[in-house]
Structure formats: C-alpha cells, structure tokens
Design a protein around this motif. Structure first.
Motif, PDB file in Angstrom:
ATOM      1  N   ARG A 455       0.841  -1.192   0.000  1.00  0.00           N
ATOM      2  CA  ARG A 455       0.000   0.000   0.000  1.00  0.00           C
ATOM      3  C   ARG A 455       0.882   1.249   0.000  1.00  0.00           C
ATOM      4  O   ARG A 455       2.016   1.223   0.473  1.00  0.00           O
ATOM      5  CB  ARG A 455      -0.925   0.017   1.216  1.00  0.00           C
ATOM      6  CG  ARG A 455      -1.831  -1.195   1.342  1.00  0.00           C
ATOM      7  CD  ARG A 455      -2.665  -1.084   2.615  1.00  0.00           C
ATOM      8  NE  ARG A 455      -3.542  -2.227   2.836  1.00  0.00           N
ATOM      9  CZ  ARG A 455      -3.250  -3.284   3.578  1.00  0.00           C
ATOM     10  NH1 ARG A 455      -2.082  -3.336   4.176  1.00  0.00           N
ATOM     11  NH2 ARG A 455      -4.095  -4.276   3.723  1.00  0.00           N
ATOM     12  N   THR A 480       1.593   6.626   7.534  1.00  0.00           N
ATOM     13  CA  THR A 480       0.176   6.534   7.873  1.00  0.00           C
ATOM     14  C   THR A 480      -0.590   5.863   6.738  1.00  0.00           C
ATOM     15  O   THR A 480      -0.157   5.852   5.585  1.00  0.00           O
ATOM     16  CB  THR A 480      -0.422   7.923   8.138  1.00  0.00           C
ATOM     17  OG1 THR A 480      -0.244   8.752   6.977  1.00  0.00           O
ATOM     18  CG2 THR A 480       0.246   8.575   9.333  1.00  0.00           C
ATOM     19  N   ILE A 482      -1.146   2.698   6.323  1.00  0.00           N
ATOM     20  CA  ILE A 482      -0.676   1.365   5.946  1.00  0.00           C
ATOM     21  C   ILE A 482      -0.397   0.553   7.211  1.00  0.00           C
ATOM     22  O   ILE A 482      -0.569   1.033   8.326  1.00  0.00           O
ATOM     23  CB  ILE A 482       0.591   1.424   5.055  1.00  0.00           C
ATOM     24  CG1 ILE A 482       1.764   2.032   5.835  1.00  0.00           C
ATOM     25  CG2 ILE A 482       0.331   2.207   3.784  1.00  0.00           C
ATOM     26  CD1 ILE A 482       3.094   1.955   5.084  1.00  0.00           C
ATOM     27  N   LEU A 483       0.059  -0.696   7.019  1.00  0.00           N
ATOM     28  CA  LEU A 483       0.416  -1.580   8.125  1.00  0.00           C
ATOM     29  C   LEU A 483       1.933  -1.586   8.295  1.00  0.00           C
ATOM     30  O   LEU A 483       2.666  -1.973   7.383  1.00  0.00           O
ATOM     31  CB  LEU A 483      -0.085  -3.002   7.842  1.00  0.00           C
ATOM     32  CG  LEU A 483       0.368  -4.110   8.805  1.00  0.00           C
ATOM     33  CD1 LEU A 483      -0.107  -3.829  10.230  1.00  0.00           C
ATOM     34  CD2 LEU A 483      -0.151  -5.472   8.339  1.00  0.00           C
ATOM     35  N   ASP A 690      -5.787  -5.891   8.092  1.00  0.00           N
ATOM     36  CA  ASP A 690      -6.037  -5.396   6.735  1.00  0.00           C
ATOM     37  C   ASP A 690      -7.339  -4.598   6.682  1.00  0.00           C
ATOM     38  O   ASP A 690      -7.419  -3.553   6.035  1.00  0.00           O
ATOM     39  CB  ASP A 690      -6.115  -6.569   5.748  1.00  0.00           C
ATOM     40  CG  ASP A 690      -4.738  -7.102   5.382  1.00  0.00           C
ATOM     41  OD1 ASP A 690      -3.745  -6.368   5.572  1.00  0.00           O
ATOM     42  OD2 ASP A 690      -4.652  -8.253   4.915  1.00  0.00           O
ATOM     43  N   VAL A 693      -6.865  -1.124   8.091  1.00  0.00           N
ATOM     44  CA  VAL A 693      -6.147  -0.252   7.158  1.00  0.00           C
ATOM     45  C   VAL A 693      -7.054   0.155   5.999  1.00  0.00           C
ATOM     46  O   VAL A 693      -7.088   1.327   5.590  1.00  0.00           O
ATOM     47  CB  VAL A 693      -4.884  -0.953   6.632  1.00  0.00           C
ATOM     48  CG1 VAL A 693      -4.228  -0.121   5.530  1.00  0.00           C
ATOM     49  CG2 VAL A 693      -3.892  -1.195   7.763  1.00  0.00           C
ATOM     50  N   GLU A 694      -7.814  -0.805   5.481  1.00  0.00           N
ATOM     51  CA  GLU A 694      -8.689  -0.511   4.336  1.00  0.00           C
ATOM     52  C   GLU A 694      -9.796   0.473   4.682  1.00  0.00           C
ATOM     53  O   GLU A 694     -10.355   1.139   3.804  1.00  0.00           O
ATOM     54  CB  GLU A 694      -9.273  -1.815   3.787  1.00  0.00           C
ATOM     55  CG  GLU A 694      -8.225  -2.653   3.034  1.00  0.00           C
ATOM     56  CD  GLU A 694      -8.593  -4.122   2.939  1.00  0.00           C
ATOM     57  OE1 GLU A 694      -9.753  -4.456   3.277  1.00  0.00           O
ATOM     58  OE2 GLU A 694      -7.732  -4.916   2.553  1.00  0.00           O
ATOM     59  N   ASN A 697      -7.499   3.540   8.446  1.00  0.00           N
ATOM     60  CA  ASN A 697      -6.717   3.656   9.672  1.00  0.00           C
ATOM     61  C   ASN A 697      -5.243   3.365   9.418  1.00  0.00           C
ATOM     62  O   ASN A 697      -4.866   2.791   8.397  1.00  0.00           O
ATOM     63  CB  ASN A 697      -7.237   2.674  10.729  1.00  0.00           C
ATOM     64  CG  ASN A 697      -8.656   2.985  11.147  1.00  0.00           C
ATOM     65  OD1 ASN A 697      -8.933   4.057  11.661  1.00  0.00           O
ATOM     66  ND2 ASN A 697      -9.568   2.047  10.924  1.00  0.00           N
ATOM     67  N   THR A 698      -4.428   3.756  10.369  1.00  0.00           N
ATOM     68  CA  THR A 698      -3.013   3.403  10.394  1.00  0.00           C
ATOM     69  C   THR A 698      -2.827   2.325  11.449  1.00  0.00           C
ATOM     70  O   THR A 698      -3.332   2.455  12.565  1.00  0.00           O
ATOM     71  CB  THR A 698      -2.154   4.629  10.763  1.00  0.00           C
ATOM     72  OG1 THR A 698      -2.325   5.631   9.756  1.00  0.00           O
ATOM     73  CG2 THR A 698      -0.684   4.262  10.892  1.00  0.00           C
ATOM     74  N   VAL A 699      -2.117   1.244  11.113  1.00  0.00           N
ATOM     75  CA  VAL A 699      -1.891   0.157  12.066  1.00  0.00           C
ATOM     76  C   VAL A 699      -0.386  -0.035  12.256  1.00  0.00           C
ATOM     77  O   VAL A 699       0.354  -0.224  11.287  1.00  0.00           O
ATOM     78  CB  VAL A 699      -2.538  -1.166  11.601  1.00  0.00           C
ATOM     79  CG1 VAL A 699      -2.249  -2.279  12.611  1.00  0.00           C
ATOM     80  CG2 VAL A 699      -4.048  -0.997  11.428  1.00  0.00           C
TER      81      VAL A 699
END
Length: 762
Positions: A455, A480, A482-483, A690, A693-694, A697-699
């Motif tokens: 991503r 931010t 993405i994972l 996932d 994030v989708e 959010n930021t993880v």
C-alpha cells in the motif's frame, strides 16, 4: 484403555471445560508439546487437569498447618489421572512482587552480590542486610528503598489562571463553597477573588504547605473549627501516606492525576543509604554493579582477583550466565519486575530451575516462546532439552513451529475451538504432524510468502530524537494509512520506541498492550464488552419487568447458587467441591426469570449463545456492532456468558482487542497481538489488520511473528542486538527489501523461514 505403563502419565476421561471425555498417555522423561488453535482445550489438559491434579496431590502430603497457607484445588473432572510426578509450573502470569521486586531479587542473584560486598567490599559493613534496600539498615531513608519519590504536583492540584471563587482547586470535592474548599476560601488567609498566578511566594507557600491556626467551616448542621493544613500537605497525608490497597481502581486513577513521580533526590534511584553506597569493589559500588547490563556484569565479576572472593564471584557469574543464556542478558539486576513483559517474566522464572539438581520432576510451560525473536528460540529449545536430559518430563503448550519441532511427542487438540474443540485429533512425531489433516498440520505445510505488493502511505508520523531507555537518539517516521511492523530482538528498543516515545507524542492513538484484563470472578464476554445493559433493557421492554431482574448478580439470580450456576462447598483442610446447581440446572437464574423470554429465548438462552449466533439474534445496530467485533477477532465460537476466568491467554488478548475496535481512533498500535495465537488464528488477525487499514486507519504492530512481518507494508527494524547493543534503527523499508538486508537479524531469519519454513535447524 489398557493398564498404563509407569513410564507414562495417564489421563482417562478428562472433561474439564470443553474437553470431550478424552483419554491420553504422555511419555515421561520426554518433551511433549501440546498444539491446537487458541481455545481448543490444550490448557484444559495441561494446566487444568494434569498440573492442577499434580499440585493437589502434592499439597495433600503436607501437614494440615501448612495447608492453611496454600491454595486449595478442586479435583479435576476426569475418571483417572495416574503416574504423576511433582510439578514445576512456569506460566505467563505477571511476576508481581510489588515496587521492591527487581530482576536481582527475583533470581536471588542480588543476595550473592550483597554477600560479596559485605565480605569483600571496602569499607565493608560486614553484614549482608546492610546492602539490602528492603531493610532499615540498608534502605535510603528518603524513599524507603524504592528509588523513586511520589509527591503531589502543585501544577496539577490547582489552576493558576483562576481564583479560589472561580474553582482554582482541581481536586474532587473542592468545589467553590464546599466544606473542603472553605479551609482555603473562607480562612481569611487569601483573597478568594485573586488569581492564583498573582499570589506572592508567601501566599503560595501558605496555600500549599501552611499550618497552624483554626478555620471555621460552615455546614448545614452547624459550624466546626478545624486545624489549618496546606492543600499539598493535606493531600499527601490523606491520600499518599495511607494504605491504598483497599481503594478502587477508579479512585487510584483519580489520585494518580495529581501526582508527579521522580527519581529520589537523596539516593538518585540507587535505593540504598550513603553507608551502603560507600562500599566499593574495584571502584564500583553495589548500585553501579546492579545497574550494569547483565552481560557486562559478568565481565566485571571476572575482574575480581581476591582469592578469598573467587568462589563466590564464580557462583554469581554462573547464575548471571544462565540469565544471558536464556536471551535476557540485556537486562540489569536493578530492573523492576513490574516492567517486564510476560515472556521476560516467564523466562526469568525458569532461571531458578536451571541450576536445580532435582530429577524426576514434571516441568510445565505455557508458550515459553512468547516475546522471543526467532534468533532466541534456539536458546529456549536447548534449555528445554537440558531439563529433559537431566531426567525430567517436560510439557509445553506452544504454537511456534520451531519449538514444536524439538518435541519427542506431540498432542494436537481440536479440531477447532470452544464447543468445536476438546478432542485429541493427533498424537505422534513432528514429521507425522506435518502430514496430518489437522489445522496445525496444514499450518506447518503451508508455503511462506513475503508480500510483494504494498500500500502507499498517506502521510507520516515522526518520532524525533528518541532516547528512552537504550534508544540512541533515533529519529524515524511511521507511515500513515498502511500496516507497519516494528521488529527486532528482545531488548532492542521496540517497546521503548513505540510505548514510551511514539505514544507520548501521539496519545490519541489506540494502544492495545498485553496487560492483564481486570475482571471479577463473574465477568463474561458480555459484561466485558458492555453488552449486558442493552440486552437487559431489551428483555425489560419485551416483558414489562425491571431490567435489573435479568442479572445473575441481583434479584433475578437463582437463590440456591446465588447466580453462579454451581454450588461450591468448602470444608477446612479439605479440597473444595463444586457441584452442578440442580435448582437452576446450572443456568444461574430463578425459574421466574427463565420463564420470561425475548423472541422465544430466555436470558440464559442468550448467554449460552455463541457470538456467531448472537449476531443474527440481535440485529439492533449498537449491539450488533459490538458482537461483530468478537467475530472479527476470531472469537465467534465463544458464548456470551462464558466465565472470563476460563478463557485461554489468546482468547483474553483478542477480546481485549475487540473492545478497542469499537473506538474511532485512526491510529492503532498493537503490542505482539499474535501472543497465544495458532497459525490459523494469525490469518484471522492479519485479515482484521487489513480491514482496519482498508477503512482508512493506520496500524502499527510490534511483532516477532514472521508471518505478520512478511505481511506488513513497511518494517522498522531495531537492533542490531539487545540492551546497550541495541537502540538503533537497523532498517526501514518493505519486507521484500528486508530479505536482502545483510545487517538485520530479522532479515536473516525471514530468509531462513522463506527457504525452509522453520528458523531453527532440526
């Protein structure tokens, strides 16, 4: 089952929790690993059946006087448990010990060092207890041996921009005009309309620390004269210098808001008094010794040349070497045990047993690989093998393929979790398990892939000049949208970077750590997730009865068992006996309540529902959203009314995560969420991350699990090693780029895992 061999532990007809009347034989003097998905019944076999019965029978041999001081265990639900040996249980429960417990005191190594300083230090007090921060003879009198002082913070007690009449005092119960407020606002010592920022130094001191004289306080029933006492002094006396153990967690949190904690100005954190600190060996005092990283302290002990001290120094070095050998050489002996992770605590518990010469014991471990980087799993395996080779039986509950691989015997439990588990689905060797048609076998066979499509970050969050603990003034940015995986060996600085530095800069982030769930003995997933109040209201609306009636903690409870569903009989000197409540048939509620229904279901029916069924039964948006979080974290099989005390470690971790998913924060920080998760459960967790994030959010995830690392969009690797040899950013980039990085231990083991599916040679 035929008569058991004395060379095996025999379990016949085990029915604890979700176990389905299982019978197994476990070879003695071997390593047996128990596998299976989280909640499948592994811990029910190992801890709630074998370990518990071993302890119960061992305690039964003790005199009645001692039994008063020991926990009492109920006989496990099984037809027979035979050929047991004395147990040594090494679990993941918090080490505890309070603020006085350190790595040195827990391992008993500090006692050896105290003896060295008492006998061979210069000048020497001669007595060992004079170097203990837990005795009046050795402790610092300013902090009572804690190394820290806690005091009321004036800037938190009051708002200087306001006057007393405007509510400048921020402590609860000090509203303007109230009884407590009158001590200051009606004392005549201050102008109640004057802003506190305009106070003279004398007025400021009088407000906080003044004393002497009387103040007349007016109440509805008359007046009362009280001795004047400064606000800070009164708060310190009434809240800090008292036993706070009986206070509620809520009250403790309220008090904490008005405190400041700092290093003791007298001993500078050393905990000891000047006399103890004056004694030195080779130029260092005892506090300087215990502040050293353990691997460095081993070298310092090697410099002790006094022949008389040599034997004691060598004994101390051997003990420290055991700590280093287990992968904790980056710790210092003065490290408070309250700051240790679950994995670090469990490995320290092992230290005491590594030097033991006892044989014929049963050592029982609960996921000992928790918190270990793949580099350190090999050290753990060697330790487990050493215990076995000395003539002991080793039972391990584990998910890590590298630990499973060294087993002499494997018991796979399943096929799934909760009501769908509780059976032994495989017994045999590692090679046979790889071919077995079980979830564990499938997980061992699956192909490991490193992500290739990533991503694109939407921005960045900067951590600048981070220097907490061993961090070496590092600056790094977290993307931010993405994972991101934060990796590195234990002690490399991962938690310092994220927990201490990142969270201080971005406190609005949602942080899910590994701290224990505070729950009562009656807590259930429904109560923990906040489902019970809306469910009771729905029943009240449907039946016309008060909502409180639908609680097994109130009038609706079965009177016979008081809402427990079971009757516990305890008699002095005997094991407690739990029996099924015949009055309510174990359903906790009175007949009157059980007769009241919502769309044909009683409240007991609802609490017996699995989360996956409850989602269908409760379409109401708010309730449905909370129930869906249980399904999202893979707890769809749990019943709403299952006691929290019966949940496995992995289940508790995920239900905690479920509560955080209800928040609306845009940055999620997860601290080793794969703790306690089976390989197939990790897939569920990855899907959950996932999904976060989708949704924009930021993880950020602190992890050792290579499946998670390989699935991330971005990796920040710390190291290169632990303790003083860590604290640097070794790598930032994608997982595929990490594969080619020559200086990263995480990259090295990622390559090994990709090439062979296991990181430790067989």
């Amino acid at each position: 089952m035929p008569t058991a061999s004395p060379d095996t532990i025999r379990v016949l007809g085990a029915r604890e929790h979700n176990l389905r009347n299982i019978s197994i034989e476990i070879p003695k003097n071997k390593i047996t690993v128990f596998t299976g998905v989280s909640g499948s019944g592994k811990s029910s076999i190992v801890f709630d059946t074998i370990a518990l019965e071993s302890q119960r029978q061992l305690y039964a041999t003790f005199p009645a006087f001692l039994l008063n001081f020991l926990p009492r265990y109920e006989r496990p639900h099984a037809e027979a448990i035979e050929n047991l040996t004395a147990p040594v249980i090494i679990d993941q429960k918090a080490v505890g010990g309070g603020p006085r417990s350190t790595v040195g005191t827990m391992t008993d190594i500090y006692a050896l060092i105290r003896a060295l300083f008492a006998r061979f230090g210069t000048p020497s007090g001669g007595l060992v207890h004079e170097y203990s921060f837990n005795t009046p003879q050795g402790m610092c009198t300013e902090c009572d041996g804690l190394g820290m002082t806690v005091a009321a913070d004036p800037d938190k007690l009051v708002d200087k921009s306001k006057s007393l009449n405007e509510g400048a005092i921020l402590l609860p119960g000090y509203n303007a005009g109230g009884g407590s407020w009158q001590m200051y606002g009606s004392s005549g010592r201050f102008d109640p309309d004057k802003k506190l920022r305009d106070y003279t130094d004398a007025e400021w001191h009088e407000l906080l620390h003044g004393s002497g004289g009387k103040v007349e306080l007016a109440f509805d029933k008359g007046t009362w004269k009280a001795n004047y006492e400064g606000l800070a002094d009164k708060f310190t006396r009434s809240q800090l210098k008292r036993d706070t153990s009986a206070l509620s967690e809520k009250t403790r949190r309220q008090i904490q808001k008005f405190l400041t904690e700092g290093v003791c100005p007298a001993c500078h954190g050393a905990r000891l008094n000047p006399k103890a600190l004056a004694t030195k060996i080779n130029g260092r005092n005892i506090a300087e010794w215990t502040a050293l990283q353990i691997t460095d302290l081993v070298e310092v002990l090697g410099q002790v040349t006094d022949p008389a001290a040599q034997a004691l120094a060598d004994t101390t070095r051997v003990a420290l070497g055991r700590v280093a050998d287990i992968g904790l050489g980056y710790l210092s002996l003065d490290r408070a045990t309250s700051t240790l992770s679950g994995g670090e605590g469990q490995r320290l518990k092992m230290i005491k047993h590594l030097g033991s010469t006892l044989v014929g014991m049963t050592y029982i471990f609960d996921e000992p690989s928790v918190g270990l980087h793949p580099r350190d799993v090999g050290r753990l395996n060697r330790m487990l093998e050493a215990l076995r080779d000395k003539g002991n039986t080793v039972l391990v509950v584990e998910h890590d393929p590298d630990v499973i691989q060294i087993a002499d015997h494997i018991v796979d439990v399943g096929p799934r979790a909760g009501a769908h588990g509780g059976d032994v689905v495989f017994t045999g060797s590692f090679a046979e398990l790889r071919d077995a048609d079980t979830l564990t076998g499938q997980g061992l066979r699956r192909t490991f892939r490193v992500k290739q499509q990533f991503r694109t970050a939407t921005g960045e969050l900067t951590i600048a000049d981070a220097d907490a603990h061993n961090l070496k003034n590092v600056t790094v940015t977290i993307p931010t949208g993405i994972l991101t995986a934060i990796t590195g060996v234990a002690g490399s600085g991962k938690s310092s970077l994220i927990r201490d530095e990142f969270m201080a800069r971005y406190p609005e982030s949602v942080f899910v750590d590994q701290s224990a769930i505070a729950a009562s003995s009656r807590s259930t997933p429904a109560t923990y997730l906040g489902l019970m109040d809306p469910i009771r209201k729905l029943f009240a609306k449907a039946t016309g009865e008060p909502a409180g009636l639908f609680s097994f903690n109130s009038d609706g409870a079965c009177q016979e068992c008081e809402g427990r569903g079971v009757i516990i009989t305890e008699i002095a000197y005997m094991d407690p006996v739990t029996t099924h409540c015949e009055s309510c048939d174990g359903r906790r509620f009175s007949d009157k309540v059980l007769a009241l229904t919502l769309r044909g279901r009683s409240i007991a029916d609802v609490l017996e529902m699995a989360a996956e069924d409850a989602v269908e039964f409760f379409p109401k948006k708010a309730l449905n959203a909370k129930l869906r979080t249980m399904n999202e974290v893979g707890l769809n099989y749990l019943s709403l009314g299952q006691a929290m005390s019966t949940l496995s470690g992995g289940e508790r971790q995920r239900i905690k995560l479920a509560t955080q998913l209800q928040n609306t924060g845009s940055v999620y920080v997860l601290d080793e969420p794969t703790t306690g998760l089976h390989m197939s459960d990790v897939d569920t967790l990855l899907a959950l991350m996932d999904g976060l994030v989708e949704r924009g959010n930021t993880v950020v995830v602190i992890e050792h699990n290579l499946d998670v690392v390989a699935h991330a969009d971005w990796v920040i690797d710390l190291g290169p090693d632990g303790g003083k040899d860590g604290g640097e950013i070794v790598f930032t980039g994608t997982p595929s780029a990490l594969l080619a990085h020559p200086g990263s231990l995480t990259g090295e083991y990622l390559r090994r895992y990709r090439n062979g599916g296991a990181t430790v040679p067989a």
